[in-house]
Motif scaffolding. Sequence first.
Motif, short mmCIF file in Angstrom:
data_model
loop_
_atom_site.label_atom_id
_atom_site.label_comp_id
_atom_site.label_asym_id
_atom_site.label_seq_id
_atom_site.Cartn_x
_atom_site.Cartn_y
_atom_site.Cartn_z
N HIS A 183 0.86 -1.18 0.00
CA HIS A 183 0.00 0.00 0.00
C HIS A 183 0.89 1.23 0.00
O HIS A 183 1.79 1.34 0.82
N ASN A 185 1.37 4.99 0.75
CA ASN A 185 0.83 6.13 1.48
C ASN A 185 1.57 7.38 0.97
O ASN A 185 2.56 7.81 1.55
N ALA A 188 2.30 10.48 3.11
CA ALA A 188 3.29 10.32 4.17
C ALA A 188 4.68 10.00 3.61
O ALA A 188 5.66 9.98 4.36
N PHE A 190 5.87 7.14 2.14
CA PHE A 190 6.39 5.78 2.29
C PHE A 190 5.35 4.79 1.78
O PHE A 190 4.17 5.13 1.66
C1 LIG Z 1 -0.49 7.42 6.01
O1 LIG Z 1 0.50 7.69 6.99
C2 LIG Z 1 0.07 8.59 7.99
C3 LIG Z 1 1.28 8.92 8.86
O2 LIG Z 1 1.92 7.76 9.31
C4 LIG Z 1 -1.09 7.94 8.76
O3 LIG Z 1 -1.55 8.82 9.76
C5 LIG Z 1 -2.20 7.61 7.79
O4 LIG Z 1 -3.24 6.90 8.48
C6 LIG Z 1 -1.70 6.74 6.64
N1 LIG Z 1 -2.75 6.56 5.66
C7 LIG Z 1 -3.17 5.36 5.27
C8 LIG Z 1 -4.27 5.35 4.26
O5 LIG Z 1 -2.69 4.32 5.70
#
Ligand SMILES: *[C@@H]1O[C@H](CO)[C@@H](O)[C@H](O)[C@H]1NC(C)=O
Length: 346
Positions: A183, A185, A188, A190
Amino acid sequence: MKILLIFTLCLISDGGDAKKVTGYSGGGVLIKYKYDTKFTQNQKYFCKGSGPYCSDQIKTGAKNEWINSGRFSLFDDTKSAVFSVMIRELTVQDTGMYYCGVYRDSWMDIYTTVDLKVKKGSLVSRKVTAYAGTRSNIKCSYDDEYKKKPKAFCKIKTHQWCFNQISTEPNRLWSHNGRFSIHDNRSAGFFSVFIRELITEDTGTYACAVVVSNETEFYTVLTLNVTQDLSSEKSISKTVHVGGDLTVSCKYPESHRNDNKFLCKRPALAACLYSATVKESRKHVNNGKFSLYDDRETQMLTVSIRSVTEQDSGEYWCGAEAAWKSEHGYKVYFTQIDLTVTGEFV
Ligand SMILES: *[C@@H]1O[C@H](CO)[C@@H](O)[C@H](O)[C@H]1NC(C)=O
Ligand SMILES: *[C@@H]1O[C@H](CO)[C@@H](O)[C@H](O)[C@H]1NC(C)=O
Ligand SMILES: *[C@@H]1O[C@H](CO)[C@@H](O)[C@H](O)[C@H]1NC(C)=O
């Protein structure tokens, strides 16, 4: 040593500018070169040099198989008339100009130039530990400029590129391939790789890859060590009546004593959703109906769910975050809790 008469006008190149390729020290790059189909039988090479002299890093007439020479590998795919070059265990000293060439006996070679830049990465010799029978969630960080590029994860076997590759797919939150899910993200910076039902044979070297274009990919590596951890119970089943409380103790390995612990609930297939996190030893943390208590002395995480409802039924996991906030973080899941909530007593 191969002399490339680059000052000669009759030299045929693909005409374009040098392909710019970026890699990170400790990681690797994959470079693809499409050539004219009439050259499928010719030898192919990859050499380093910026003047008329170019020293072969690898040269082969072999077709449709990976040929290795030190840190260099070459695969000549005659069906699509594309040859691929892989450079592993990059160092900053690998920065420089290279040629991807098609060797022609009594003619000028055909080639394309590659401008390789190796950046010093912070992810060299990254280690991830996990436990057989459980799961792991590994973070692969990338620079902002690669946000929109496809990402991939695969196991690297000796001298070969990518086994069981899993890639992100456009317009999909998660992609799955057997026990592996991925997945990206983007906000963020990463991508997460989620591995279920870990087995000790999963131990090995893996690549977190970014597909920069149809011609270049780069990757950073991580070593995954899956051990049999016999001290903790891997799975606990509990049946609780509606309105009752669930309390479970999850024993965890010593190596995660100082990590944050969490309880999460798993929706079908994808990763866990956080229910609560505890960051200190011997301190109760409450989040709605969830409460967590981590005793680092005894390596015991105690989790409770108060006055359960039927919607609370499902699969939960006790886990630890190993430097999750840093760019080389990962999550370890150590105990699975299967909660069944049944109707009230009559
Ligand atoms: C993406 O990463 C952020 C920071 O770690 C987190 O808060 C968020 O839930 C993540 N989004 C998904 C869709 O996993
Ligand atoms: C990549 O795509 C470009 C543009 O479509 C094409 O010219 C090139 O041959 C492709 N390269 C490979 C290795 O397929
Ligand atoms: C994996 O971890 C175990 C336990 O921490 C350790 O004993 C073992 O040497 C490690 N194996 C590798 C290949 O690093």
